[in-house]
Every structure is written in C-alpha cells, then in structure tokens.
Design a protein around this motif. Structure first.
Motif, mmCIF file in Angstrom:
data_model
loop_
_atom_site.group_PDB
_atom_site.id
_atom_site.type_symbol
_atom_site.label_atom_id
_atom_site.label_comp_id
_atom_site.label_asym_id
_atom_site.label_seq_id
_atom_site.Cartn_x
_atom_site.Cartn_y
_atom_site.Cartn_z
ATOM 1 N N GLU A 58 -77.496 62.312 23.004
ATOM 2 C CA GLU A 58 -76.276 62.510 21.856
ATOM 3 C C GLU A 58 -76.430 62.341 20.477
ATOM 4 N N ILE A 59 -77.339 61.429 20.005
ATOM 5 C CA ILE A 59 -77.623 61.237 18.535
ATOM 6 C C ILE A 59 -78.825 61.842 18.069
ATOM 7 N N GLY A 60 -79.951 61.582 18.983
ATOM 8 C CA GLY A 60 -80.961 62.002 18.385
ATOM 9 C C GLY A 60 -81.239 63.512 17.970
ATOM 10 N N GLN A 61 -80.526 64.515 18.635
ATOM 11 C CA GLN A 61 -80.507 65.886 18.563
ATOM 12 C C GLN A 61 -80.068 66.101 16.831
ATOM 13 N N PHE A 62 -79.519 65.469 16.133
ATOM 14 C CA PHE A 62 -79.309 65.527 14.756
ATOM 15 C C PHE A 62 -80.096 64.821 13.868
ATOM 16 N N TRP A 63 -80.963 64.127 14.371
ATOM 17 C CA TRP A 63 -81.957 63.187 13.503
ATOM 18 C C TRP A 63 -83.018 64.133 12.840
ATOM 19 N N ARG A 64 -82.977 64.407 11.596
ATOM 20 C CA ARG A 64 -83.632 64.931 10.894
ATOM 21 C C ARG A 64 -84.017 64.529 9.345
ATOM 22 N N PHE A 65 -85.306 64.581 8.679
ATOM 23 C CA PHE A 65 -85.333 64.008 7.423
ATOM 24 C C PHE A 65 -86.346 64.868 6.779
ATOM 25 N N LYS A 66 -86.803 66.058 6.735
ATOM 26 C CA LYS A 66 -87.646 66.838 6.217
ATOM 27 C C LYS A 66 -87.336 66.983 4.977
ATOM 28 N N THR A 67 -86.165 67.201 4.336
ATOM 29 C CA THR A 67 -85.789 67.153 2.766
ATOM 30 C C THR A 67 -84.816 66.403 2.596
ATOM 31 N N LYS A 68 -84.291 66.122 1.404
ATOM 32 C CA LYS A 68 -83.103 65.424 1.022
ATOM 33 C C LYS A 68 -81.929 66.177 1.636
ATOM 34 N N ALA A 69 -81.746 67.432 1.577
ATOM 35 C CA ALA A 69 -80.573 68.159 1.848
ATOM 36 C C ALA A 69 -80.433 68.297 3.426
ATOM 37 N N ILE A 70 -81.768 68.222 3.966
ATOM 38 C CA ILE A 70 -81.422 68.057 5.367
ATOM 39 C C ILE A 70 -81.278 66.643 5.785
ATOM 40 N N ALA A 71 -81.642 65.665 5.088
ATOM 41 C CA ALA A 71 -81.251 64.195 5.519
ATOM 42 C C ALA A 71 -79.760 63.755 5.161
ATOM 43 N N GLU A 72 -79.164 64.606 4.231
ATOM 44 C CA GLU A 72 -77.899 64.293 3.719
ATOM 45 C C GLU A 72 -76.954 64.932 4.986
ATOM 46 N N GLU A 73 -77.263 66.094 5.643
ATOM 47 C CA GLU A 73 -76.508 66.583 6.786
ATOM 48 C C GLU A 73 -76.647 65.909 7.856
ATOM 49 N N SER A 74 -78.035 65.251 8.347
ATOM 50 C CA SER A 74 -78.285 64.654 9.257
ATOM 51 C C SER A 74 -77.741 63.376 9.193
ATOM 52 N N SER A 75 -77.744 62.619 8.238
ATOM 53 C CA SER A 75 -77.376 61.229 8.134
ATOM 54 C C SER A 75 -75.747 61.200 8.247
ATOM 55 N N SER A 76 -75.161 62.266 7.879
ATOM 56 C CA SER A 76 -73.750 62.306 7.706
ATOM 57 C C SER A 76 -73.336 62.577 9.110
ATOM 58 N N LYS A 77 -73.776 63.306 9.798
ATOM 59 C CA LYS A 77 -73.611 63.768 11.102
ATOM 60 C C LYS A 77 -74.010 62.485 11.881
ATOM 61 N N ILE A 78 -74.900 61.973 12.081
ATOM 62 C CA ILE A 78 -74.964 60.369 12.590
ATOM 63 C C ILE A 78 -74.032 59.358 12.205
ATOM 64 N N TYR A 79 -73.684 59.274 10.862
ATOM 65 C CA TYR A 79 -72.957 58.364 10.503
ATOM 66 C C TYR A 79 -71.314 58.442 11.089
ATOM 67 N N ASP A 80 -71.024 59.814 11.126
ATOM 68 C CA ASP A 80 -69.700 60.318 11.810
ATOM 69 C C ASP A 80 -69.781 60.041 13.380
ATOM 70 N N LEU A 81 -70.824 60.051 14.024
ATOM 71 C CA LEU A 81 -70.676 59.638 15.449
ATOM 72 C C LEU A 81 -70.770 58.028 15.534
ATOM 73 N N PHE A 82 -71.516 57.432 14.574
ATOM 74 C CA PHE A 82 -71.216 55.889 14.552
ATOM 75 C C PHE A 82 -69.766 55.439 14.223
ATOM 76 N N LEU A 83 -69.150 56.245 13.505
ATOM 77 C CA LEU A 83 -67.786 55.632 13.291
ATOM 78 C C LEU A 83 -66.917 56.166 14.594
ATOM 79 N N GLY A 84 -67.491 57.336 15.160
ATOM 80 C CA GLY A 84 -66.612 57.649 16.401
ATOM 81 C C GLY A 84 -66.824 56.545 17.573
ATOM 82 N N TYR A 85 -67.995 56.109 17.602
ATOM 83 C CA TYR A 85 -68.279 54.894 18.707
ATOM 84 C C TYR A 85 -67.685 53.635 18.246
ATOM 85 N N VAL A 86 -67.537 53.531 16.917
ATOM 86 C CA VAL A 86 -66.769 52.103 16.491
ATOM 87 C C VAL A 86 -65.560 52.211 16.856
#
Length: 165
Positions: free
Chosen positions: A53-81
């Motif tokens: 569920e989470i790993g499919q969004f995990w990317r860090f190649k560039t800052k822009a990719i990391a921003e998109e990835s970390s935002s999606k994962i953080y949204d998932l985090f909030l959903g689980y909470v």
C-alpha cells in the motif's frame, strides 16, 4: 540531526531471520497483534499489506519526486491515524524515515554504496554522493518529523508499546 558512527560491517551479514520479529507470511492488517514497533525502520520491507500500500509511492530520486512521494505517504499516514490503524500509521512513518535515511546514504556515498563488498566490506569514501539526494533527504526528514510529532500517533504508539511491544 546527530552524527552516528558508521558500523564497521553491514548488519545484514549476520542476519538472524528466525529471531527477526517481522515475518513475510503474516497479513498484519488481519493480525495486527503480531506487529512490533521495533527500532527505526525495522520490518518496513516485510509487513504486508502495508508494504504494498505504501511502498508503491516511495521515491527519492530528486527533490520534486521526494516532495510528491513524501506528501502521498504522509497523507496515507494521516488516513491510518484517522482510522486508528496504528500498524499502518507506524509503517507510513517508517517509510518517511526510510526516505530520509536512503536519500542521505545516496547523498553521502556515490551510488548509495556504503561498503565495499569486494574488499572485506570496508567503508567506502564518504562525501562522494549527489547534492540532489541531500535535498530529497531534507524533504523526507520534515515529513518524518511531522509524523512523529502527531499527538494522536504518539499516543497510539505509546499504548501499543505498553500492550503489545
């Protein structure tokens, strides 16, 4: 961010699979009682269905990719909470932490390789990595710390550790 002394050899060389708390054949959504918090990122690449569920969004190649990835994962985090799904929240937090640590490794070491397996696993030269990975690491660091400071998650984690471990 404190400095830690690198290990002399990688921890995976003498890995004890039997003693490891997380098992790949467990569905942690159906059996959350088997989940252990552990240290750092332990279990993050094993615990299903959260890994998928989470790993499919995990990317860090560039800052822009990391921003998109970390935002999606953080949204998932909030959903689980919000669903009171501690295992999902903790796994999402671990992916944010791992985004930071892996990107930092690529920032510190060329190709993300810390050890020279051809040379008795000696540490490779630090400071040979890429600047763009340091920027990606910073993006993940901010989201990771934001997740850790979430009061509901912190209470869930404290309760979980008291009850289950």
């Amino acid at each position: 961010m404190g400095k830690r002394r690198p290990k002399e050899t990688p921890s995976y060389l003498n890995f004890d699979e039997e003693a490891y708390s997380w098992k790949p054949d467990v569905d942690y959504k159906k059996h959350p009682e088997l989940y252990r918090v552990g240290r750092g990122e332990q279990g993050v690449l094993i615990c299903e269905p959260y890994k998928s569920e989470i790993g499919q969004f995990w990317r860090f190649k560039t800052k822009a990719i990391a921003e998109e990835s970390s935002s999606k994962i953080y949204d998932l985090f909030l959903g689980y909470v919000n669903k009171q799904d501690f295992v999902g929240a903790d796994m999402a937090r671990k992916y944010l932490q791992m985004g930071f640590t892996r990107a930092r490794r690529y920032a510190n070491y060329r190709g993300g390789k810390k050890y020279d397996k051809e040379n008795e696993y000696r540490l490779l030269e630090r400071g040979t990595g890429r600047k763009e990975k340091a920027e990606a690491a910073e993006v993940f660091y901010i989201k990771w710390k934001l997740a850790e400071s979430n009061e509901i998650y912190a209470q869930m984690k404290q309760n979980w550790k008291k009850r289950i471990g």
